[in-house]
Design a protein around this motif. Structure first.
Motif, mmCIF file in Angstrom:
data_model
loop_
_atom_site.group_PDB
_atom_site.id
_atom_site.type_symbol
_atom_site.label_atom_id
_atom_site.label_comp_id
_atom_site.label_asym_id
_atom_site.label_seq_id
_atom_site.Cartn_x
_atom_site.Cartn_y
_atom_site.Cartn_z
ATOM 1 N N UNK A 60 49.116 41.719 42.554
ATOM 2 C CA UNK A 60 47.750 41.910 43.044
ATOM 3 C C UNK A 60 47.028 42.976 42.230
ATOM 4 N N UNK A 61 47.725 44.075 41.931
ATOM 5 C CA UNK A 61 47.100 45.128 41.128
ATOM 6 C C UNK A 61 46.778 44.657 39.712
ATOM 7 N N UNK A 62 47.660 43.869 39.132
ATOM 8 C CA UNK A 62 47.442 43.453 37.746
ATOM 9 C C UNK A 62 46.314 42.440 37.611
ATOM 10 N N UNK A 63 45.962 41.764 38.688
ATOM 11 C CA UNK A 63 44.876 40.791 38.612
ATOM 12 C C UNK A 63 43.501 41.439 38.678
ATOM 13 N N UNK A 64 43.380 42.522 39.415
ATOM 14 C CA UNK A 64 42.038 42.992 39.739
ATOM 15 C C UNK A 64 41.654 44.346 39.176
ATOM 16 N N UNK A 90 42.247 47.933 36.377
ATOM 17 C CA UNK A 90 42.485 48.325 34.991
ATOM 18 C C UNK A 90 43.957 48.636 34.746
ATOM 19 N N UNK A 91 44.809 48.366 35.719
ATOM 20 C CA UNK A 91 46.234 48.613 35.577
ATOM 21 C C UNK A 91 46.909 47.504 34.773
ATOM 22 N N UNK A 92 46.241 46.377 34.596
ATOM 23 C CA UNK A 92 46.824 45.206 33.961
ATOM 24 C C UNK A 92 47.445 45.500 32.592
ATOM 25 N N UNK A 93 46.787 46.213 31.681
ATOM 26 C CA UNK A 93 47.442 46.464 30.392
ATOM 27 C C UNK A 93 48.745 47.255 30.511
ATOM 28 N N UNK A 94 48.850 48.108 31.501
ATOM 29 C CA UNK A 94 50.065 48.882 31.679
ATOM 30 C C UNK A 94 51.176 48.050 32.292
ATOM 31 N N UNK A 95 50.810 47.087 33.121
ATOM 32 C CA UNK A 95 51.799 46.205 33.741
ATOM 33 C C UNK A 95 52.429 45.319 32.666
ATOM 34 N N UNK A 96 51.626 44.836 31.743
ATOM 35 C CA UNK A 96 52.140 43.948 30.716
ATOM 36 C C UNK A 96 53.129 44.669 29.804
ATOM 37 N N UNK A 97 52.992 45.966 29.644
ATOM 38 C CA UNK A 97 53.940 46.698 28.812
ATOM 39 C C UNK A 97 55.284 46.867 29.486
ATOM 40 N N UNK A 98 55.332 46.751 30.823
ATOM 41 C CA UNK A 98 56.604 46.863 31.531
ATOM 42 C C UNK A 98 57.490 45.645 31.292
ATOM 43 N N UNK A 99 56.874 44.495 31.155
ATOM 44 C CA UNK A 99 57.643 43.262 30.991
ATOM 45 C C UNK A 99 57.498 42.801 29.577
#
Length: 52
Positions: free
Chosen positions: A37-41, A43-52
């Protein structure tokens, strides 16, 4: 607060049936759902993608 009531009922069910081993699985699923939910909406999305 129906969401909290649902979680409370689920926890009572797990305690009554002695299914404590399901608690970590449910916690991980809730955390991953929150992360999605956080990664969809936000500005956290770029940081989430670096985790995986």
């Amino acid at each position: 607060m129906p969401k909290m009531e649902t979680l409370r009922e689920l926890w009572d069910f797990l305690k009554k049936r002695k299914l404590y081993w399901l608690a970590p699985i449910l916690i991980v699923l809730l955390l991953l759902g929150g992360l999605i939910i956080l990664s969809e909406t936000t500005a956290v999305a770029p940081f989430v993608y670096t985790l995986f």
